[in-house]
Write an enzyme that holds these catalytic residues in place. Structure first.
Site, PDB file in Angstrom:
ATOM      1  N   LYS A  45     -17.121 -14.670   2.377  1.00 39.43           N
ATOM      2  CA  LYS A  45     -15.979 -13.797   2.657  1.00 39.43           C
ATOM      3  C   LYS A  45     -14.951 -14.607   3.444  1.00 39.43           C
ATOM      4  O   LYS A  45     -15.308 -15.469   4.246  1.00 39.43           O
ATOM      5  CB  LYS A  45     -16.463 -12.589   3.485  1.00 39.43           C
ATOM      6  CG  LYS A  45     -15.347 -11.685   4.003  1.00 39.43           C
ATOM      7  CD  LYS A  45     -14.639 -10.952   2.898  1.00 39.43           C
ATOM      8  CE  LYS A  45     -13.459 -10.120   3.440  1.00 39.43           C
ATOM      9  NZ  LYS A  45     -12.624  -9.610   2.320  1.00 39.43           N
ATOM     10  N   CYS A 128      -4.274 -12.725   1.250  1.00 38.08           N
ATOM     11  CA  CYS A 128      -4.834 -11.404   1.557  1.00 38.08           C
ATOM     12  C   CYS A 128      -3.720 -10.373   1.579  1.00 38.08           C
ATOM     13  O   CYS A 128      -2.786 -10.486   2.364  1.00 38.08           O
ATOM     14  CB  CYS A 128      -5.558 -11.378   2.897  1.00 38.08           C
ATOM     15  SG  CYS A 128      -6.119  -9.694   3.229  1.00 38.08           S
TER      16      CYS A 128
HETATM   17  O1  RRO Z   1     -10.358  -8.174   2.890  1.00 36.19           O
HETATM   18  C1  RRO Z   1      -9.479  -7.806   2.079  1.00 36.19           C
HETATM   19  O2  RRO Z   1      -8.892  -6.710   2.181  1.00 36.19           O
HETATM   20  C2  RRO Z   1      -9.072  -8.657   0.952  1.00 36.19           C
HETATM   21  C3  RRO Z   1      -8.806 -10.002   1.070  1.00 36.19           C
HETATM   22 BR1  RRO Z   1      -9.051 -10.960   2.642  1.00 36.19          BR
HETATM   23  C4  RRO Z   1      -8.327 -10.709  -0.051  1.00 36.19           C
HETATM   24  O3  RRO Z   1      -8.047 -11.927  -0.019  1.00 36.19           O
HETATM   25  N1  RRO Z   1      -8.167 -10.024  -1.214  1.00 36.19           N
HETATM   26  C5  RRO Z   1      -8.430  -8.722  -1.326  1.00 36.19           C
HETATM   27  O4  RRO Z   1      -8.247  -8.134  -2.397  1.00 36.19           O
HETATM   28  N2  RRO Z   1      -8.903  -8.034  -0.225  1.00 36.19           N
END
Ligand code: RRO
Length: 309
Positions: A45, A128
């Site tokens: 993650k 993100c």
């Molecule tokens: O954690 C998120 O809400 C998230 C991330 Br970091 C990302 O890079 N892409 C996404 O769809 N959700």
């Protein structure tokens, strides 16, 4: 035997399918389960300075065409992942650490500490879409270049960049120039299509809680956008920067399309969340059968071979 192994920036992957950052890869248990699965790598993650619970739930919603999420970077914090990396590496497949941050200064700090733990590759997440009030860095070419130059100084393992989708060739060209100036070893295309909105007509309501229901789209419905971005950057760099294709892969045919467009490996987000770890075996079987039927012996034989009319 059809060859489904691949190499990215000199790192050998036993299989070409792996999880997309964010999909079943937050906790130690999830990461070790990826290690035991048929995934060709373990991708973490995206991590921040401090541990985060993320945005309020519900924050992920799957539907027949794909998914919408606004997770808000729930993760254990970079120190925990730095400690876990040696254990993950013992699973016998490459470990890709995804580095994020809530502000520009976070990225080099995290990148330096994570680099010291020696994952096989580091992916810098410039895309993100879900931190309320913070635009994606990847949509700001100047900020992207500044940040990539800073992290490049502290990263000694192969460094990749996870980009958001772009929707105009002018933007592909502008980001291509940035990437070309920043000594990037691989690209990962694409992150979710940011700030979509899914409506439940029955309840007359949004389906996720954060940001009034806005969130990143994934799954089948984003495949053409993903393929376009893989193809555009493959052509810009004429295959010299390896690409991980992410977006809309549900079956072996979808993966084949990513390889035709120029991907060297592919990542699975929505369908991994929906189906679980068994998805990797299914996708390998489907892709191998398709390549065999078409007379290809390995993915590198079809990579980038998309015909134009
Ligand atoms: O954690 C998120 O809400 C998230 C991330 Br970091 C990302 O890079 N892409 C996404 O769809 N959700």
């Amino acid at each position: 035997m059809i060859g489904l192994s691949t190499t990215i920036a000199g790192v050998k992957f036993p299989g070409c399918f792996m999880n997309a950052a964010g999909a079943l890869c937050v906790t130690r248990d999830e990461l070790l389960a990826l290690g035991r699965s048929k995934a060709g790598a373990i991708v973490t993650k995206s991590m921040t300075m401090e541990p985060r619970h993320g945005n309020p739930e519900p924050r992920y919603y799957g539907f027949p065409g794909g998914s919408i999420n606004s997770m808000g970077l729930p993760n254990l914090g970079y120190r925990a992942y730095a400690d876990l990396i040696p254990e993950l590496k013992r699973c016998g497949k490459p470990v890709i650490a995804s580095v994020a941050g809530l502000c520009e200064d976070d990225f080099p700090t995290i990148a330096e500490a994570i680099n010291a733990a020696q994952p096989d590759l580091i992916e810098v997440n410039l895309s993100c879409p879900n931190i309320p009030g913070k635009p994606q860095i990847g949509y700001d070419a100047e900020a992207s270049e500044r940040l990539l130059k800073r992290v490049r100084r502290v990263i000694t393992v192969p460094m990749g960049v996870k980009l958001p989708p772009y929707f105009d060739p002018a933007h592909h060209d502008a980001m291509g120039k940035v990437i070309g100036r920043c000594d990037v070893d691989f690209l990962n295309l694409i992150n979710s299509v940011g700030n979509g909105l899914v409506v439940d007509p029955e309840r007359e309501a949004v389906v996720i809680k954060p940001k009034g229901g806005f969130g990143g789209l994934g799954g089948t419905l984003i495949k053409p956008v993903a393929l376009a971005n893989v193809r555009a950057f493959y052509k810009i760099f004429q295959g010299r920067i390896p690409i991980i294709g992410t977006g809309g892969i549900v079956d072996g045919v979808d993966a084949f399309e990513h390889f035709l467009c120029g991907a060297s490996a592919v990542q699975i987000g929505t369908v991994l969340v929906e189906e679980g770890l068994e998805v990797f075996g299914r996708l390998e079987t489907e892709l191998a059968a398709l390549l065999e039927k078409k007379g290809y012996r390995a993915i590198e034989d079809c990579r980038g071979k998309l015909k134009e009319l």
